[in-house]
Motif scaffolding. Structure first.
Motif, short mmCIF file in Angstrom:
data_model
loop_
_atom_site.label_atom_id
_atom_site.label_comp_id
_atom_site.label_asym_id
_atom_site.label_seq_id
_atom_site.Cartn_x
_atom_site.Cartn_y
_atom_site.Cartn_z
N TYR A 35 0.85 -1.18 0.00
CA TYR A 35 0.00 0.00 0.00
C TYR A 35 0.89 1.24 0.00
O TYR A 35 1.99 1.23 0.54
CB TYR A 35 -0.87 0.06 1.26
N PRO A 42 -6.02 7.87 3.57
CA PRO A 42 -6.01 6.43 3.86
C PRO A 42 -5.04 5.71 2.94
O PRO A 42 -4.65 6.24 1.90
CB PRO A 42 -7.46 6.01 3.58
N PRO A 43 -4.64 4.50 3.29
CA PRO A 43 -3.76 3.72 2.41
C PRO A 43 -4.45 3.42 1.07
O PRO A 43 -5.65 3.21 1.02
CB PRO A 43 -3.52 2.43 3.20
N ILE A 56 -3.18 -8.84 -8.19
CA ILE A 56 -3.77 -7.53 -8.44
C ILE A 56 -2.66 -6.49 -8.58
O ILE A 56 -1.74 -6.43 -7.77
CB ILE A 56 -4.73 -7.11 -7.30
N SER A 97 -7.46 -14.16 1.39
CA SER A 97 -7.91 -12.87 0.86
C SER A 97 -8.80 -12.17 1.88
O SER A 97 -9.38 -12.81 2.76
CB SER A 97 -8.67 -13.07 -0.45
N PRO A 98 -8.96 -10.84 1.75
CA PRO A 98 -9.79 -10.09 2.70
C PRO A 98 -11.24 -10.57 2.75
O PRO A 98 -11.90 -10.44 3.77
CB PRO A 98 -9.73 -8.66 2.16
N ARG A 99 -11.71 -11.16 1.66
CA ARG A 99 -13.10 -11.60 1.61
C ARG A 99 -13.37 -12.70 2.63
O ARG A 99 -14.51 -12.89 3.07
CB ARG A 99 -13.43 -12.10 0.20
N THR A 103 -7.83 -11.31 9.50
CA THR A 103 -7.17 -10.06 9.88
C THR A 103 -6.04 -9.75 8.92
O THR A 103 -5.28 -10.64 8.53
CB THR A 103 -6.61 -10.18 11.31
N ILE A 104 -5.96 -8.50 8.52
CA ILE A 104 -4.83 -8.04 7.72
C ILE A 104 -3.86 -7.34 8.66
O ILE A 104 -4.24 -6.40 9.36
CB ILE A 104 -5.28 -7.08 6.61
N SER B 31 -19.08 -7.78 2.25
CA SER B 31 -18.48 -9.00 2.78
C SER B 31 -18.16 -8.85 4.26
O SER B 31 -18.60 -9.66 5.07
CB SER B 31 -17.20 -9.35 2.01
N ASN B 32 -17.38 -7.86 4.60
CA ASN B 32 -17.07 -7.61 6.01
C ASN B 32 -16.63 -6.17 6.21
O ASN B 32 -16.30 -5.47 5.24
CB ASN B 32 -16.03 -8.59 6.55
N ARG B 34 -14.22 -3.58 8.76
CA ARG B 34 -13.09 -3.58 9.69
C ARG B 34 -12.86 -2.18 10.24
O ARG B 34 -13.03 -1.19 9.51
CB ARG B 34 -11.83 -4.03 8.93
N TYR B 36 -9.74 0.01 12.00
CA TYR B 36 -8.31 0.04 12.28
C TYR B 36 -7.97 1.29 13.08
O TYR B 36 -8.61 2.33 12.93
CB TYR B 36 -7.50 0.08 10.97
N SER B 46 -5.36 -3.64 13.44
CA SER B 46 -6.74 -4.08 13.38
C SER B 46 -7.39 -4.06 14.76
O SER B 46 -6.81 -4.53 15.74
CB SER B 46 -6.79 -5.51 12.82
N ILE B 49 -13.23 -6.98 13.21
CA ILE B 49 -13.73 -7.38 11.89
C ILE B 49 -15.13 -7.93 12.10
O ILE B 49 -15.34 -8.77 12.99
CB ILE B 49 -12.87 -8.49 11.26
N CYS B 93 -15.00 -4.41 3.07
CA CYS B 93 -14.57 -5.39 2.08
C CYS B 93 -15.74 -5.77 1.19
O CYS B 93 -16.82 -6.12 1.69
CB CYS B 93 -14.01 -6.64 2.77
N GLY B 96 -18.37 -10.71 -3.82
CA GLY B 96 -18.67 -10.85 -5.25
C GLY B 96 -17.49 -11.20 -6.10
O GLY B 96 -17.63 -11.53 -7.27
N THR B 97 -16.28 -11.11 -5.54
CA THR B 97 -15.08 -11.53 -6.28
C THR B 97 -14.28 -12.45 -5.38
O THR B 97 -14.51 -12.49 -4.16
CB THR B 97 -14.19 -10.34 -6.67
N SER B 98 -13.34 -13.15 -5.94
CA SER B 98 -12.55 -14.07 -5.11
C SER B 98 -11.64 -13.32 -4.16
O SER B 98 -11.29 -13.81 -3.10
CB SER B 98 -11.72 -14.99 -6.01
N TYR B 99 -11.26 -12.11 -4.52
CA TYR B 99 -10.30 -11.37 -3.70
C TYR B 99 -10.99 -10.63 -2.56
O TYR B 99 -10.69 -10.84 -1.41
CB TYR B 99 -9.51 -10.39 -4.57
N GLY B 100 -11.94 -9.74 -2.88
CA GLY B 100 -12.55 -8.93 -1.83
C GLY B 100 -11.86 -7.59 -1.72
O GLY B 100 -11.01 -7.38 -0.88
N LYS B 101 -12.23 -6.66 -2.60
CA LYS B 101 -11.57 -5.36 -2.63
C LYS B 101 -11.93 -4.57 -1.38
O LYS B 101 -13.08 -4.54 -0.95
CB LYS B 101 -11.99 -4.59 -3.88
N LEU B 102 -10.94 -3.91 -0.80
CA LEU B 102 -11.15 -3.09 0.39
C LEU B 102 -11.34 -1.64 0.00
O LEU B 102 -10.60 -1.11 -0.82
CB LEU B 102 -9.95 -3.20 1.32
N PHE B 104 -11.41 2.04 1.82
CA PHE B 104 -11.04 2.71 3.06
C PHE B 104 -11.81 4.01 3.22
O PHE B 104 -11.99 4.76 2.25
CB PHE B 104 -9.54 3.04 3.06
#
Lengths: 115, 114
Positions: A35, A42-43, A56, A97-99, A103-104, B31-32, B34, B36, B46, B49, B93, B96-102, B104
């Motif tokens: 990031y 924000p990041p 990605i 993955s975040p999904r 915890t990240i 999805s979720n 968080r 921070y 963190s 969540i 988050c 709908g995708t495998s990754y899960g875009k965050l 902020f």
């Protein structure tokens, strides 16, 4: 051990230099991230590696080149940067993955100044 | 558009007082969520969540709530301490995708005075 370790903490480089930022985690995490964070913002996500493969790239300029030598290490190679690239660069990792709701964990960051 | 909005932008409270930070989001599908804490010049840490089915989650003096129907979350800090002075960032988050875009939020800067 829930640490993400980044080196160096501070880096000053000229616009013609080549340098690298390093990141290490020993939590067995399979997702690792870079990031970029500017002051009071924000990041912003740059790259995501999943199982050591780049999954990605958020349209990051080619002067930033990520590398994942193994599951514990993540590098960010820097070349021909611009002064506006000066920022805090954060490495992070998570089990999946975040999904998945994991915890990240973020490192403390590397402060980069381009002169 | 997928957005996360936090309020207030900044907040000053006295040590020992409670405070509540707000987060509204339009991220979909969800999805979720968080929360921070980020100290100046350091990486985010963190706090909580929460997934769709969770309404409340606590971590010490921090309690987060989530209302997925109204797409709102709050972070309540009780008995504030000087060390709570930091930026608090809400992150959503997307599913709908495998990754899960965050996505902020811009953060709320909390200052605790003695």
């Amino acid at each position: 051990d829930t640490e993400v370790t980044q080196t160096p903490k501070h880096l000053v480089m000229g616009m013609t230099n080549k340098k690298s930022l390093k990141c290490e985690q020993h939590m067995g995490h399979r997702a690792m991230y870079w990031y970029k964070q500017k002051a009071k913002k924000p990041p912003e996500l740059m790259f995501v590696y999943s199982y050591e493969k780049l999954s990605i790239n958020e349209s990051v300029p080619s002067r930033f080149s990520p590398e994942c030598p193994n599951s514990s290490l993540l590098n960010l190679h820097l070349h021909a940067l611009q002064p506006e690239d000066s920022a805090l660069y954060l490495c992070a990792s998570s089990l999946e993955s975040p999904r998945s709701g994991n915890t990240i964990y973020f490192g403390e960051g590397s402060w980069l100044t381009v002169v | 558009k997928n957005q996360v909005e936090q309020s207030p932008q900044s907040l000053i409270i006295l040590e020992g007082k409670n405070c509540t930070l707000q987060c509204n989001y339009t991220v979909s599908p969800f999805s979720n969520l968080r929360w921070y804490k980020q100290d100046t010049g350091r990486g985010p840490v963190s706090l909580t969540i929460m997934t769709f089915s969770e309404n409340t989650k606590s971590n010490g003096r921090y309690t987060a709530t989530l209302d997925a129907d109204t797409k709102q979350s709050s972070l309540h800090i009780t008995a504030s301490q000087l060390s709570d002075s930091a930026s608090y960032i809400c992150v959503v988050c997307r599913g709908g995708t495998s990754y899960g875009k965050l996505t902020f939020g811009q953060g709320t800067i909390l200052t605790v005075h003695p």
